[in-house]
Write an enzyme that holds these catalytic residues in place. Structure first.
Site, PDB file in Angstrom:
ATOM      1  N   ASP A  41     -30.376  42.300 -19.495  1.00  0.00           N
ATOM      2  CA  ASP A  41     -29.833  42.306 -18.136  1.00  0.00           C
ATOM      3  C   ASP A  41     -30.984  42.842 -17.301  1.00  0.00           C
ATOM      4  O   ASP A  41     -31.312  44.040 -17.382  1.00  0.00           O
ATOM      5  CB  ASP A  41     -28.609  43.222 -18.028  1.00  0.00           C
ATOM      6  CG  ASP A  41     -27.980  43.117 -16.643  1.00  0.00           C
ATOM      7  OD1 ASP A  41     -28.736  43.057 -15.650  1.00  0.00           O
ATOM      8  OD2 ASP A  41     -26.751  43.074 -16.543  1.00  0.00           O
ATOM      9  N   HIS A  42     -31.620  41.965 -16.520  1.00  0.00           N
ATOM     10  CA  HIS A  42     -32.896  42.386 -15.922  1.00  0.00           C
ATOM     11  C   HIS A  42     -32.730  43.539 -14.938  1.00  0.00           C
ATOM     12  O   HIS A  42     -33.688  44.225 -14.608  1.00  0.00           O
ATOM     13  CB  HIS A  42     -33.632  41.201 -15.289  1.00  0.00           C
ATOM     14  CG  HIS A  42     -32.982  40.658 -14.064  1.00  0.00           C
ATOM     15  ND1 HIS A  42     -32.095  39.613 -14.102  1.00  0.00           N
ATOM     16  CD2 HIS A  42     -33.075  41.017 -12.775  1.00  0.00           C
ATOM     17  CE1 HIS A  42     -31.674  39.371 -12.883  1.00  0.00           C
ATOM     18  NE2 HIS A  42     -32.255  40.197 -12.054  1.00  0.00           N
TER      19      HIS A  42
ATOM     20  N   ASP B   9     -21.214  35.868 -12.223  1.00  0.00           N
ATOM     21  CA  ASP B   9     -22.623  35.871 -11.846  1.00  0.00           C
ATOM     22  C   ASP B   9     -23.159  37.296 -11.662  1.00  0.00           C
ATOM     23  O   ASP B   9     -24.289  37.595 -12.061  1.00  0.00           O
ATOM     24  CB  ASP B   9     -22.765  35.090 -10.524  1.00  0.00           C
ATOM     25  CG  ASP B   9     -24.197  34.688 -10.249  1.00  0.00           C
ATOM     26  OD1 ASP B   9     -24.889  34.314 -11.218  1.00  0.00           O
ATOM     27  OD2 ASP B   9     -24.620  34.746  -9.075  1.00  0.00           O
TER      28      ASP B   9
ATOM     29  N   HIS C 222     -24.580  42.761 -13.976  1.00  0.00           N
ATOM     30  CA  HIS C 222     -25.376  43.722 -13.198  1.00  0.00           C
ATOM     31  C   HIS C 222     -24.552  44.884 -12.624  1.00  0.00           C
ATOM     32  O   HIS C 222     -24.920  46.039 -12.741  1.00  0.00           O
ATOM     33  CB  HIS C 222     -26.078  43.015 -12.035  1.00  0.00           C
ATOM     34  CG  HIS C 222     -26.825  41.793 -12.444  1.00  0.00           C
ATOM     35  ND1 HIS C 222     -27.547  41.730 -13.603  1.00  0.00           N
ATOM     36  CD2 HIS C 222     -26.980  40.586 -11.839  1.00  0.00           C
ATOM     37  CE1 HIS C 222     -28.102  40.537 -13.703  1.00  0.00           C
ATOM     38  NE2 HIS C 222     -27.771  39.822 -12.655  1.00  0.00           N
TER      39      HIS C 222
END
Ligand SMILES: NC(=O)c1ccc[n+]([C@@H]2O[C@H](COP(=O)([O-])OP(=O)(O)OC[C@H]3O[C@@H](n4cnc5c(N)ncnc54)[C@H](OP(=O)(O)O)[C@@H]3O)[C@@H](O)[C@H]2O)c1
Length: 487
Positions: A184-185, A242, A247
């Protein structure tokens, strides 16, 4: 230590825009281990030199520091092998090629799945088969549990609890969880890691970090871009899949977790998972009152969006973490597209002072103490408090203590992929999602998606592109006697 990174999806956007630029930046900073190879795999027919030339152009566009000579030096360790992840024969050729380019000292090998998610399972299955055959003939060590063989998996990780669970099962047939790095960047962002430092390397915040002092927490990710040409993909996903399942829930976990006994992958992730376990999935009545959804005007005209689509492009949800630290403190999560500006922030809104001693001037100091962690852009931390206006009796105003990374550090902030790739090379999974974490996140998001689809509750509001926040969402918040932070 010798390392090989095998990238599946080599000819794709992520590889050229993020992965290779991140690896090149690490190379320039001399952070990469000396003996490293990058082997790109996809179906397009490239020679090694053709792929290197393509990457030279893309890397020059996507890195701030680029020099032809250093790139060519770096690129001498880049190779290309044509592989269709559904074709077992191609894996045999890949392993023959790896045999040629790798030294004999059993290097660390990282398989990076940068393909569309439907290729994750076949790629893993075929890797498993290829490894099994090679280990029977003694040419490869056993794959499962071998910490020198790791797999990095891109998002999205499933589209609901069931698909995420099936994918986890598929992975665990071949790899042990300790070998799996789910990206998960957001977790690679400096400011997200700094949140843990702020909380656990300072003594002044943690005593206040609980229901006794905090009124509410807002985790907001606004995007200024609309869905563009990704309408078809976006419509099947929507804002909850999304942004929220991954995030926003990651940011929530880091904001709400307890301090782990030590900073290592398993203890950090244990504490994060406990936060999700303390959130009860919504009933359909709660979905109606505790969630808000909207779609921007013009979304239905985007390429690939079906007529009459009810997909939300903006959402807000109010989560309760039912534990001793947080009981009674609402966590508001919101995200949307086509908004006024791009900004991700975590806002800690402290309680009002118990009595209002100074009554001159405007009442804005009622919501005075606020800590804002700005994740992007203009990364930094802002603390808001009340001060006296000089020479104006006891009139008060709010003031900020403002820390900006850009003012304190001259180097530009590294892209998240640099940190994440380096951690995967070093074998540190602290900043990657664990299988149970992903599934608990789906357990929270799934009932909301299902209820939205089945009952059409709450109503799907509309908003104008370019607004800071949909007006009806302001009202939703107002109804709860709270207000969105607008800074
Ligand atoms: N792009 C981003 O900014 C971004 C950000 C976050 C996450 N991600 C995730 O990263 C992954 C890759 O995204 P992307 O944008 O790079 O996708 P993309 O541009 O569509 O690239 C997909 C890659 O997969 C390869 N491929 C397709 N079928 C294949 C097969 N059967 N065997 C082997 N390779 C195959 C394609 O090359 P060939 O056609 O040559 O085989 C191409 O290299 C996705 O999971 C995405 O969700 C992307």
């Amino acid at each position: 230590m010798s390392n090989t990174i095998v990238i599946f999806g080599a000819s794709g956007d992520l590889t050229s825009r993020k992965l290779i630029p991140a690896l090149y930046s690490l190379y320039l900073k001399k952070r990469l281990p000396g003996d490293i190879r990058i082997v790109g795999c996809s179906r397009s027919p490239f020679t090694h030199d053709q792929w290197r030339s393509e990457l030279e152009v893309s890397t020059s566009n996507f890195t701030s520091k680029f020099a032809k000579d250093s790139f060519r030096e770096f690129a001498s360790s880049i190779f290309y092998q044509k592989v269709d992840v559904g074709d077992q024969e191609d894996f045999k050729s890949l392993f023959r090629f790896l045999d040629e380019v790798e030294p004999d000292n059993n290097p660390t090998r990282i398989y990076y799945l940068s393909t569309a998610p439907r290729f994750f399972a076949p790629a893993i299955e075929n890797l498993g088969i290829a490894h099994r055959e090679l280990s029977v003939s003694g040419r490869e060590p056993e794959l499962r549990g071998n910490l020198l063989r790791r797999i990095v998996i891109e998002k999205p990780f499933g589209t609901d609890l069931e698909s995420a669970h099936l994918l986890n099962e598929k992975i665990h047939q071949v790899f042990d969880e300790s070998q799996v790095y789910r990206i998960d960047h957001y977790l690679g962002k400096e400011t997200v890691q700094n949140m843990m430092v702020l909380r656990f390397a300072n003594s002044i915040f943690e005593p206040l970090w609980n229901r006794n002092y905090i009124d509410n927490v807002q985790i907001v990710c606004s995007e200024s871009v609309d869905v563009g040409r990704r309408g078809g993909y976006y419509d099947s996903s929507g804002v909850l899949r999304d942004m929220f399942q991954n995030h926003l829930l990651q940011l929530l976990m880091i904001t709400a977790m307890e301090c782990p006994a030590r900073f290592n992958a398993s203890l950090v992730r244990d504490e994060k998972v406990k936060v999700l376990q303390a959130i009860k999935p919504f009933s359909s009545e709660e979905v109606r009152t505790e969630t808000y959804r909207a779609q921007y005007d013009g979304y239905l005209d985007s390429d690939g969006v079906p007529a009459g689509s009810k997909t939300a492009t903006f959402a807000a949800i109010k989560l309760k973490i039912e534990n001793w630290r947080w009981n009674g403190v609402p966590f508001y999560l919101s995200s949307g597209k086509a908004l006024a500006k791009r900004s991700t922030q975590i806002v800690i809104q402290f309680h009002d002072p118990p009595t209002l001693l100074f009554t001159d001037g405007p009442k804005e100091h009622w919501d005075n103490n606020r800590l804002i962690i700005q994740i992007q852009p203009d990364e930094g931390i802002r603390m808001r408090f009340t001060t006296k206006v000089p020479d104006a009796g006891m009139e008060l105003r709010t003031t900020d203590l403002d820390f900006k990374f850009a003012e304190e550090f001259t180097e530009s902030m590294p892209d998240s992929y640099q940190r994440l790739l380096l951690d995967a090379i070093k074998g540190d999974a602290s900043l990657f999602a664990r299988s149970d974490e992903v599934e608990f996140a789906w357990k929270i998001i799934d009932p909301i998606i299902k209820s939205w689809q089945q009952t059409q509750n709450p109503k799907l509001y509309r908003y104008h592109p370019g607004v800071a926040i949909p007006e009806s969402c302001d009202q939703w918040m107002h109804f709860q006697k709270k207000a969105w932070c607008r800074e």
